[in-house]
Design a protein around this motif. Structure first.
Motif, mmCIF file in Angstrom:
data_model
loop_
_atom_site.group_PDB
_atom_site.id
_atom_site.type_symbol
_atom_site.label_atom_id
_atom_site.label_comp_id
_atom_site.label_asym_id
_atom_site.label_seq_id
_atom_site.Cartn_x
_atom_site.Cartn_y
_atom_site.Cartn_z
ATOM 1 N N GLU A 35 0.831 -1.207 0.000
ATOM 2 C CA GLU A 35 0.000 0.000 0.000
ATOM 3 C C GLU A 35 0.862 1.252 0.000
ATOM 4 O O GLU A 35 0.521 2.253 -0.651
ATOM 5 N N ASP A 36 1.986 1.218 0.724
ATOM 6 C CA ASP A 36 2.915 2.345 0.672
ATOM 7 C C ASP A 36 3.405 2.568 -0.752
ATOM 8 O O ASP A 36 3.477 3.694 -1.244
ATOM 9 N N ALA A 37 3.764 1.469 -1.422
ATOM 10 C CA ALA A 37 4.320 1.567 -2.770
ATOM 11 C C ALA A 37 3.324 2.162 -3.751
ATOM 12 O O ALA A 37 3.709 2.902 -4.677
ATOM 13 N N LEU A 38 2.048 1.877 -3.584
ATOM 14 C CA LEU A 38 1.035 2.399 -4.505
ATOM 15 C C LEU A 38 0.936 3.914 -4.470
ATOM 16 O O LEU A 38 0.421 4.537 -5.403
ATOM 17 N N GLU A 39 1.444 4.530 -3.406
ATOM 18 C CA GLU A 39 1.492 5.988 -3.321
ATOM 19 C C GLU A 39 2.413 6.582 -4.375
ATOM 20 O O GLU A 39 2.302 7.766 -4.718
ATOM 21 N N TYR A 40 3.346 5.800 -4.907
ATOM 22 C CA TYR A 40 4.362 6.315 -5.811
ATOM 23 C C TYR A 40 4.219 5.788 -7.231
ATOM 24 O O TYR A 40 5.059 6.083 -8.079
ATOM 25 N N LEU A 41 3.163 5.032 -7.514
ATOM 26 C CA LEU A 41 2.953 4.529 -8.858
ATOM 27 C C LEU A 41 1.819 5.301 -9.527
ATOM 28 O O LEU A 41 0.805 5.594 -8.895
ATOM 29 N N PRO A 42 1.963 5.639 -10.806
ATOM 30 C CA PRO A 42 0.956 6.468 -11.492
ATOM 31 C C PRO A 42 -0.422 5.821 -11.493
ATOM 32 O O PRO A 42 -0.565 4.603 -11.638
ATOM 33 N N GLY A 43 -1.428 6.656 -11.350
ATOM 34 C CA GLY A 43 -2.799 6.161 -11.272
ATOM 35 C C GLY A 43 -3.308 5.529 -12.543
ATOM 36 O O GLY A 43 -4.292 4.794 -12.507
ATOM 37 N N ASP A 44 -2.637 5.783 -13.692
ATOM 38 C CA ASP A 44 -3.079 5.163 -14.935
ATOM 39 C C ASP A 44 -2.442 3.795 -15.153
ATOM 40 O O ASP A 44 -2.693 3.159 -16.181
ATOM 41 N N SER A 45 -1.636 3.324 -14.221
ATOM 42 C CA SER A 45 -0.968 2.033 -14.381
ATOM 43 C C SER A 45 -1.998 0.919 -14.500
ATOM 44 O O SER A 45 -2.919 0.809 -13.694
ATOM 45 N N THR A 46 -1.827 0.090 -15.518
ATOM 46 C CA THR A 46 -2.737 -1.036 -15.705
ATOM 47 C C THR A 46 -2.118 -2.347 -15.245
ATOM 48 O O THR A 46 -2.838 -3.345 -15.106
ATOM 49 N N THR A 47 -0.820 -2.350 -15.028
ATOM 50 C CA THR A 47 -0.134 -3.536 -14.508
ATOM 51 C C THR A 47 0.813 -3.119 -13.407
ATOM 52 O O THR A 47 1.559 -2.139 -13.558
ATOM 53 N N ALA A 111 8.602 -1.846 -6.578
ATOM 54 C CA ALA A 111 7.261 -1.764 -7.157
ATOM 55 C C ALA A 111 7.370 -1.137 -8.533
ATOM 56 O O ALA A 111 8.120 -0.173 -8.732
ATOM 57 N N VAL A 112 6.616 -1.685 -9.482
ATOM 58 C CA VAL A 112 6.643 -1.202 -10.861
ATOM 59 C C VAL A 112 5.207 -0.981 -11.331
ATOM 60 O O VAL A 112 4.353 -1.865 -11.188
ATOM 61 N N GLY A 113 4.948 0.199 -11.871
ATOM 62 C CA GLY A 113 3.648 0.510 -12.450
ATOM 63 C C GLY A 113 3.789 0.741 -13.940
ATOM 64 O O GLY A 113 4.563 1.619 -14.361
ATOM 65 N N SER A 114 3.062 -0.040 -14.744
ATOM 66 C CA SER A 114 3.209 0.021 -16.204
ATOM 67 C C SER A 114 1.896 0.352 -16.881
ATOM 68 O O SER A 114 0.816 0.096 -16.354
ATOM 69 N N HIS A 115 2.035 0.907 -18.068
ATOM 70 C CA HIS A 115 0.900 1.181 -18.957
ATOM 71 C C HIS A 115 1.401 0.928 -20.366
ATOM 72 O O HIS A 115 2.561 1.251 -20.682
ATOM 73 N N ARG A 118 3.342 3.925 -22.275
ATOM 74 C CA ARG A 118 4.454 4.690 -21.704
ATOM 75 C C ARG A 118 5.474 3.761 -21.063
ATOM 76 O O ARG A 118 5.229 2.567 -20.898
ATOM 77 N N ALA A 119 6.612 4.338 -20.709
ATOM 78 C CA ALA A 119 7.628 3.584 -19.979
ATOM 79 C C ALA A 119 7.153 3.346 -18.549
ATOM 80 O O ALA A 119 6.376 4.145 -18.008
ATOM 81 N N PRO A 120 7.583 2.272 -17.922
ATOM 82 C CA PRO A 120 7.157 2.008 -16.546
ATOM 83 C C PRO A 120 7.804 2.954 -15.551
ATOM 84 O O PRO A 120 8.833 3.576 -15.825
ATOM 85 N N VAL A 121 7.190 3.071 -14.400
ATOM 86 C CA VAL A 121 7.780 3.746 -13.243
ATOM 87 C C VAL A 121 8.198 2.661 -12.260
ATOM 88 O O VAL A 121 7.391 1.807 -11.895
ATOM 89 N N ARG A 122 9.462 2.701 -11.855
ATOM 90 C CA ARG A 122 9.993 1.690 -10.945
ATOM 91 C C ARG A 122 10.492 2.380 -9.672
ATOM 92 O O ARG A 122 11.184 3.396 -9.751
ATOM 93 N N VAL A 123 10.139 1.806 -8.523
ATOM 94 C CA VAL A 123 10.497 2.398 -7.234
ATOM 95 C C VAL A 123 11.166 1.336 -6.374
ATOM 96 O O VAL A 123 10.666 0.209 -6.260
#
Length: 346
Positions: A35-47, A111-115, A118-123
């Motif tokens: 849940e902490d990690a989700l604070e830093y991943l873009p809201g449009d992430s589908t994966t 944590a990785v948020g992808s769409h 776009r390129a993924p965001v990795r934290v």
């Protein structure tokens, strides 16, 4: 458990992250690392993929390893990896990064948020034992251009400065642009500008959107997770395969398209695949089809886990054995196989 980071506010240039003030939605004490990690991943992430590296290390008795590790410790780490089903991106580079200021051995979670557009965001969340000032100095010494604003640092390097696949003989070329947030012990990579926008609350995070909440509700205990994969609007068919929709329909006959999402949760007391639908009738039919498909057709694809499949309302749940099946299901998640197989959306 790590501290809840909250949200970072302020006005910043494209590659500058201000951490002098925290605001926004914030997280209640006791929230999980995921849940902490989700604070830093873009809201449009589908994966989303989440790896709690420290939890895995503790389970296998390697929680005391840090950078630099001895040859004997590295041998132990390599052996442990052969028996695991998941790891961070930095695990691919852990041996060459033993001369760096940090490596996979110092990561708490990734944590990785992808769409798809776009390129993924990795934290990465770094362990408390890491000296963040030393990390900053070492990145600069390796050739990165350093930017500063208060306590927050950014680093960028050009591809032509790489020697082979490394910068400064110790940082992999995938780490071309980074943002280091010392107060939160975070390293942001990938689409750094977007990561900064999310952290500044200029772009909603997945925590703000809440789009994964229904999938997350199926996990027994978020705090115990070693690995989680979550996907909205699932891509179907074999990963990387160029297969026509007609062939996919025949191949996955009896299965429905999980239009509300897919998920995999892996913890010592839970190994669960989730197929989510918009209605109960579709889920009931999919559960029957999945049982048949796993028994009769999945073994031909190399999938051999023995799963307990059942419908639960509008969701299909497939439970496996953590000890026996976690590697199989983790591979199936990446390859879109096993309980994550499905025909294209109609």
């Amino acid at each position: 458990m790590t501290d809840s980071p909250g949200r970072i506010t302020g006005t910043a240039a494209a590659l500058t992250l201000l951490a002098s003030a925290l605001t926004g939605c914030g997280l209640l004490a006791g929230s999980s690392d995921l849940e902490d990690a989700l604070e830093y991943l873009p809201g449009d992430s589908t994966t989303v993929t989440f790896v709690h590296r420290a939890a895995v290390a503790e389970r296998v008795g390697l929680e005391d390893l840090s950078t630099p590790a001895s040859d004997e410790e590295m041998d132990q780490w390599v052996q442990s990896q052969l028996e695991e089903g998941y790891g961070t991106e930095l695990a691919n580079w852990v041996q060459v990064m033993q001369d760096a200021a940090f490596s996979d051995l110092d990561v708490v979670w990734e944590a990785v948020g992808s769409h798809p557009d776009r390129a993924p965001v990795r934290v990465w969340k770094l362990d408390d034992g890491i000296d963040v000032d030393e990390v900053a100095d070492d990145l600069e010494d390796a050739g990165y251009e350093r930017g500063e604003d208060g306590d927050v640092l950014t680093f960028e390097i050009t591809l032509d400065q790489a020697e082979g696949s490394l910068y400064g003989d110790r940082y992999p070329a995938v780490l071309q642009r980074l943002a280091l947030v010392p107060d939160e012990r975070l390293v942001l990579s990938g689409d750094v500008e977007l990561a900064i926008d999310v952290a500044e609350d200029d772009v909603d995070s997945l925590s703000d959107e809440g789009s994964l909440d229904d999938l997350l509700d199926h996990a027994a205990d978020l705090e115990e997770l070693e690995y989680a994969g979550l996907q909205l609007d699932p891509a179907c068919g074999p990963a990387g395969g160029q297969v026509s929709p007609e062939v996919l329909e025949r191949e996955y006959d009896g299965l429905a398209h999980p239009d509300a999402g897919l998920a995999l949760f892996s913890a010592p007391d839970e190994l669960l695949a989730v197929r989510s639908f918009d209605d109960e009738d579709t889920a009931a039919g999919d559960a029957e089809g999945l049982e048949t498909w796993l028994a009769e057709r999945a073994p031909a694809t190399g999938f051999e886990a023995d799963l307990d499949v059942r419908a639960d309302g509008s969701t299909v749940l497939a439970e496996g054995s953590f000890d026996d099946d976690r590697r199989i299901l983790a591979t199936a998640w990446v390859q879109r196989g096993g309980p994550f197989s499905c025909p294209p959306a109609s």
